[in-house]
Design an enzyme around this catalytic site. Structure first.
Site, mmCIF file in Angstrom:
data_model
loop_
_atom_site.group_PDB
_atom_site.id
_atom_site.type_symbol
_atom_site.label_atom_id
_atom_site.label_comp_id
_atom_site.label_asym_id
_atom_site.label_seq_id
_atom_site.Cartn_x
_atom_site.Cartn_y
_atom_site.Cartn_z
ATOM 1 N N ASN A 144 0.864 -1.182 0.000
ATOM 2 C CA ASN A 144 0.000 0.000 0.000
ATOM 3 C C ASN A 144 0.904 1.238 0.000
ATOM 4 O O ASN A 144 1.494 1.583 1.016
ATOM 5 C CB ASN A 144 -0.896 -0.038 1.247
ATOM 6 C CG ASN A 144 -1.817 1.174 1.332
ATOM 7 O OD1 ASN A 144 -1.890 1.981 0.407
ATOM 8 N ND2 ASN A 144 -2.517 1.307 2.442
ATOM 9 N N LYS A 196 0.050 4.215 -0.208
ATOM 10 C CA LYS A 196 -0.609 5.350 0.451
ATOM 11 C C LYS A 196 -0.415 6.626 -0.377
ATOM 12 O O LYS A 196 -0.369 6.547 -1.603
ATOM 13 C CB LYS A 196 -0.120 5.491 1.902
ATOM 14 C CG LYS A 196 -0.316 4.193 2.684
ATOM 15 C CD LYS A 196 -0.123 4.336 4.172
ATOM 16 C CE LYS A 196 -0.345 2.991 4.847
ATOM 17 N NZ LYS A 196 -0.220 3.055 6.307
ATOM 18 N N HIS A 232 -9.572 0.539 4.931
ATOM 19 C CA HIS A 232 -8.291 0.752 5.617
ATOM 20 C C HIS A 232 -8.498 1.653 6.828
ATOM 21 O O HIS A 232 -9.340 2.556 6.800
ATOM 22 C CB HIS A 232 -7.273 1.388 4.657
ATOM 23 C CG HIS A 232 -5.876 1.365 5.209
ATOM 24 N ND1 HIS A 232 -5.439 2.286 6.123
ATOM 25 C CD2 HIS A 232 -4.843 0.504 5.002
ATOM 26 C CE1 HIS A 232 -4.178 1.993 6.456
ATOM 27 N NE2 HIS A 232 -3.807 0.928 5.786
ATOM 28 N N GLU A 287 -7.024 4.095 7.932
ATOM 29 C CA GLU A 287 -6.917 5.540 7.675
ATOM 30 C C GLU A 287 -8.213 6.066 7.060
ATOM 31 O O GLU A 287 -8.620 7.193 7.320
ATOM 32 C CB GLU A 287 -5.690 5.826 6.797
ATOM 33 C CG GLU A 287 -4.395 5.670 7.605
ATOM 34 C CD GLU A 287 -3.209 5.179 6.797
ATOM 35 O OE1 GLU A 287 -3.224 5.268 5.555
ATOM 36 O OE2 GLU A 287 -2.244 4.690 7.432
ATOM 37 N N GLU A 295 -5.302 -5.525 10.361
ATOM 38 C CA GLU A 295 -4.314 -4.491 10.641
ATOM 39 C C GLU A 295 -4.625 -3.825 11.979
ATOM 40 O O GLU A 295 -5.466 -2.929 12.045
ATOM 41 C CB GLU A 295 -4.341 -3.423 9.537
ATOM 42 C CG GLU A 295 -4.000 -3.934 8.162
ATOM 43 C CD GLU A 295 -3.511 -2.799 7.274
ATOM 44 O OE1 GLU A 295 -2.326 -2.811 6.915
ATOM 45 O OE2 GLU A 295 -4.295 -1.888 6.985
ATOM 46 N N GLY A 318 2.367 2.013 11.005
ATOM 47 C CA GLY A 318 3.254 3.172 10.917
ATOM 48 C C GLY A 318 3.837 3.609 12.248
ATOM 49 O O GLY A 318 4.458 4.665 12.347
ATOM 50 N N SER A 336 3.374 -2.396 10.322
ATOM 51 C CA SER A 336 4.835 -2.330 10.504
ATOM 52 C C SER A 336 5.547 -3.637 10.143
ATOM 53 O O SER A 336 6.423 -4.102 10.856
ATOM 54 C CB SER A 336 5.180 -1.878 11.927
ATOM 55 O OG SER A 336 4.628 -0.599 12.188
#
Length: 248
Positions: free
Chosen positions: A11, A13, A95, A97, A165, A171, A211
């Site tokens: 991904n 991003k 996702h 985010e 996730e 991150g 991560s």
């Protein structure tokens, strides 16, 4: 039991430009990649066409999001039809985010999943708990509820990859331990067995994101119910190749 092909998604991003992505793509195109591993790169929508034209055909291309209808007055959105028109065959939906930065609800994500599958796109559907949810001991409750809404909208499980996730690991440099990942993946598979079917539970790939690096990918990949990865930052670096080859 169904053979589950290892799956590694990158991904990207909101990162990269034509110059840096061309460099990354040329590294991927010339790399020796494990031939039993399915690889898909999630490009920013403005670079979908570029990525599909440049990437070797053995590597799939995904959009990072889409809307829940084919066309219309939805400024700034893209539809599965447009994604397919650019030659991409996947979309990442739900996702964290999108959920937590952009406020997408379970209901909207479910609608997007349904429409993407109806449009013949394959879906990487993301689920995962926040740190406070893990600390409160509600991880299972949260991921089961998210999976429930996704499953209500799936017409063909053969076109779905489930990505677990944990939000606290994305991150942040904190990774779920291989045991923590395996525990949730195993419970998700059991949920699918009870709520969908044995066939789906055995065949659906449940991949881990949060991560993932060249340093931890092999141990994660050795877990029974970890069928691959959704990789963020590391997918923009040459180490992505080591992650793709985690089972080689």
């Amino acid at each position: 039991m169904a053979q589950r092909n290892f799956f590694v998604g990158g991904n990207w991003k909101m990162n990269g430009n034509k110059e840096s992505l061309e460099e990354l793509i040329s590294t991927l195109n010339t790399a020796s990649l494990h031939d039993q591993t399915e690889v898909v790169c999630g490009a920013p929508s403005i670079y979908l066409d570029f990525a599909r034209c440049m990437l070797d055909l053995r590597i799939g291309v995904a959009a990072q999001n889409c809307y829940n209808v084919a066309k219309g007055a939805f400024t700034g959105e893209i539809s599965p039809a447009m994604i397919k028109d650019c030659g991409a065959e996947w979309v990442i939906l739900g996702h964290s985010e999108r959920r937590h930065v952009f406020g997408e609800s379970d209901e909207l994500i479910g609608q997007k999943v349904a429409h993407a599958l109806e449009s013949d796109l394959s879906v990487i559907a993301c689920i995962g708990e926040k740190l406070e949810e893990r600390e409160a001991g509600t991880t299972e409750e949260v991921v089961y509820a998210q999976t429930q809404v996704i499953s209500e909208n799936v017409s063909d499980w053969g076109k779905v990859v489930l990505a677990y996730e944990p939000v606290w690991a994305i991150g942040t440099g904190k990774t779920a331990s291989p045991q923590q990942a395996q525990e949730v993946h195993e419970k998700l598979r059991a949920w699918l067995r009870s709520n969908v079917s044995d066939d789906v539970a055995d065949s659906v790939r449940i991949i881990y994101g949060g991560s993932v690096t060249a340093g931890n990918c092999r141990e994660l990949a050795s877990q029974n119910d970890v069928d691959g990865f959704l990789v963020g930052g590391a997918s923009l670096k040459p180490e992505f190749i080591e992650i793709i080859n985690a089972r080689a």
